[in-house]
Scaffold this active site. Sequence first.
Site, PDB file in Angstrom:
ATOM      1  N   ASP A  20      88.529  13.673  49.763  1.00 35.63           N
ATOM      2  CA  ASP A  20      87.092  13.380  49.777  1.00 35.63           C
ATOM      3  C   ASP A  20      86.760  12.277  50.786  1.00 35.63           C
ATOM      4  OD1 ASP A  20      84.463  13.686  48.981  1.00 35.63           O
ATOM      5  OD2 ASP A  20      84.636  12.351  47.258  1.00 35.63           O
ATOM      6  N   ARG A  24      81.071  10.909  54.828  1.00 34.28           N
ATOM      7  CA  ARG A  24      80.783   9.481  55.025  1.00 34.28           C
ATOM      8  C   ARG A  24      81.514   8.927  56.242  1.00 34.28           C
ATOM      9  NH1 ARG A  24      82.472   7.957  49.266  1.00 34.28           N
ATOM     10  NH2 ARG A  24      83.092  10.160  49.314  1.00 34.28           N
ATOM     11  N   GLU A  67      81.281  24.182  43.338  1.00 33.27           N
ATOM     12  CA  GLU A  67      79.961  23.533  43.456  1.00 33.27           C
ATOM     13  C   GLU A  67      79.585  23.266  44.919  1.00 33.27           C
ATOM     14  OE1 GLU A  67      82.392  22.459  41.225  1.00 33.27           O
ATOM     15  OE2 GLU A  67      81.393  23.546  39.608  1.00 33.27           O
ATOM     16  N   ASN A  68      80.548  23.335  45.828  1.00 36.57           N
ATOM     17  CA  ASN A  68      80.272  23.014  47.235  1.00 36.57           C
ATOM     18  C   ASN A  68      79.384  24.066  47.931  1.00 36.57           C
ATOM     19  OD1 ASN A  68      83.524  21.458  47.748  1.00 36.57           O
ATOM     20  ND2 ASN A  68      81.559  20.460  47.366  1.00 36.57           N
ATOM     21  N   ARG A 188      92.868  10.781  44.737  1.00 41.13           N
ATOM     22  CA  ARG A 188      91.524  11.062  45.234  1.00 41.13           C
ATOM     23  C   ARG A 188      91.158   9.996  46.245  1.00 41.13           C
ATOM     24  NH1 ARG A 188      86.108  13.520  42.660  1.00 41.13           N
ATOM     25  NH2 ARG A 188      84.889  13.423  44.576  1.00 41.13           N
TER      26      ARG A 188
HETATM   27  C1  IPE Z   1      85.308  17.395  45.517  1.00 46.48           C
HETATM   28  O1  IPE Z   1      84.554  16.625  46.391  1.00 46.48           O
HETATM   29  C2  IPE Z   1      85.664  18.712  46.138  1.00 46.48           C
HETATM   30  C3  IPE Z   1      86.513  18.668  47.319  1.00 46.48           C
HETATM   31  C4  IPE Z   1      87.068  17.628  47.863  1.00 46.48           C
HETATM   32  C5  IPE Z   1      86.783  19.939  47.907  1.00 46.48           C
HETATM   33  P1  IPE Z   1      82.961  16.539  46.288  1.00 46.48           P
HETATM   34  O2  IPE Z   1      82.523  15.617  47.356  1.00 46.48           O
HETATM   35  O3  IPE Z   1      82.389  17.901  46.286  1.00 46.48           O
HETATM   36  O4  IPE Z   1      82.774  15.897  44.837  1.00 46.48           O
HETATM   37  P2  IPE Z   1      81.519  15.153  44.195  1.00 46.48           P
HETATM   38  O5  IPE Z   1      80.324  15.995  44.472  1.00 46.48           O
HETATM   39  O6  IPE Z   1      81.407  13.803  44.857  1.00 46.48           O
HETATM   40  O7  IPE Z   1      81.860  15.026  42.749  1.00 46.48           O
HETATM   41  C1  IPE Z   2      85.315  16.340  51.229  1.00 47.12           C
HETATM   42  O1  IPE Z   2      84.516  15.452  51.923  1.00 47.12           O
HETATM   43  C2  IPE Z   2      85.373  17.712  51.853  1.00 47.12           C
HETATM   44  C3  IPE Z   2      84.721  18.775  51.085  1.00 47.12           C
HETATM   45  C4  IPE Z   2      84.131  18.665  49.926  1.00 47.12           C
HETATM   46  C5  IPE Z   2      84.758  20.089  51.686  1.00 47.12           C
HETATM   47  P1  IPE Z   2      82.936  15.390  51.650  1.00 47.12           P
HETATM   48  O2  IPE Z   2      82.293  16.388  52.551  1.00 47.12           O
HETATM   49  O3  IPE Z   2      82.640  15.527  50.218  1.00 47.12           O
HETATM   50  O4  IPE Z   2      82.608  13.927  52.174  1.00 47.12           O
HETATM   51  P2  IPE Z   2      81.617  12.866  51.501  1.00 47.12           P
HETATM   52  O5  IPE Z   2      82.065  12.704  50.070  1.00 47.12           O
HETATM   53  O6  IPE Z   2      80.250  13.426  51.595  1.00 47.12           O
HETATM   54  O7  IPE Z   2      81.818  11.632  52.303  1.00 47.12           O
HETATM   55 MG    MG Z   3      82.476  14.179  48.693  1.00 48.34          MG
END
Ligand code: IPE
Ligand code: IPE
Ligand code: MG
Length: 246
Positions: A20, A24, A67-68, A188
């Site tokens: 994650d 950002r 959820e993505n 994480r």
């Molecule tokens: C969790 O990250 C899923 C992946 C890293 C693929 P998210 O960024 O989607 O999680 P939340 O929304 O902060 O819980």
């Molecule tokens: C994790 O990084 C990658 C995926 C969920 C695919 P994020 O895209 O969630 O990055 P932040 O949390 O917005 O920084």
């Molecule tokens: Mg994220």
Amino acid sequence: MKSTVTEEDTVPQHVCIIMDGNGRWAKKRLMPRTFGHRKGVEITRRSIEFFARAGVKYLTLFAFSSENWNRPQDEVSTLMELFIQSLKENSAELNDKNIRIRFIGDREAFPQALQDQIAESEALTADKHLMKLNIAANYGGQWDILNAVKTIASRVTKGELTVKQIDQQLVASALSLADTPDPDLFIRTGGEQRVSNFLLWQLAYTELYFTEVLWPDFSEQEMQKALTVYSRRQRRYGKTLEQMET
Ligand code: IPE
Ligand code: IPE
Ligand code: MG
């Protein structure tokens, strides 16, 4: 080659990671979120290599949650493109390194080109065994448990099983990672301290490690730090400290 700091017997057998912080990381550089995802792919490659060398036998990476899909459409399409591209570019190398790749999650929602590429990469590396790499894509822990419940319920309906025969082992064997020991270490990156619907059943006794470091900044040094912290943990599985010492 063994990792330098961690003793062999304290290397986790199974590591799972919520990668994650890509968005950002990009935002801090005034760049679009997808720039962070590109950098994230590079770190993913390096982490696979690192953990394989450290002696980890199973690595499960959360690449895309169920959820993505709710993210902006252009981010979702770029992620799909990146998955295809990185599988194309890296599958041969995984094969050479004796690493098996498998996907867990509902792949039917993915574009056909991605589904085909997944099938090709899985087939190519099917008999490799130095490390088993699982990519969780369109995966959700609740989805996984729900599927297991449905599979078991339909076996009961068909008369293959009685309700009494349903135990923890049977449920575990109906989940996506049925043939895999539960994770020893959960990592994480990105600072959030939550599980975000990753492996829910399997995390029952997993050691949790959270770091503020954003995924694109997760260097080999940071990876080693997670292993070192893990090697100092004492796992008690409900027993007392005194019981563990005798
Ligand atoms: C969790 O990250 C899923 C992946 C890293 C693929 P998210 O960024 O989607 O999680 P939340 O929304 O902060 O819980
Ligand atoms: C994790 O990084 C990658 C995926 C969920 C695919 P994020 O895209 O969630 O990055 P932040 O949390 O917005 O920084
Ligand atoms: Mg994220």
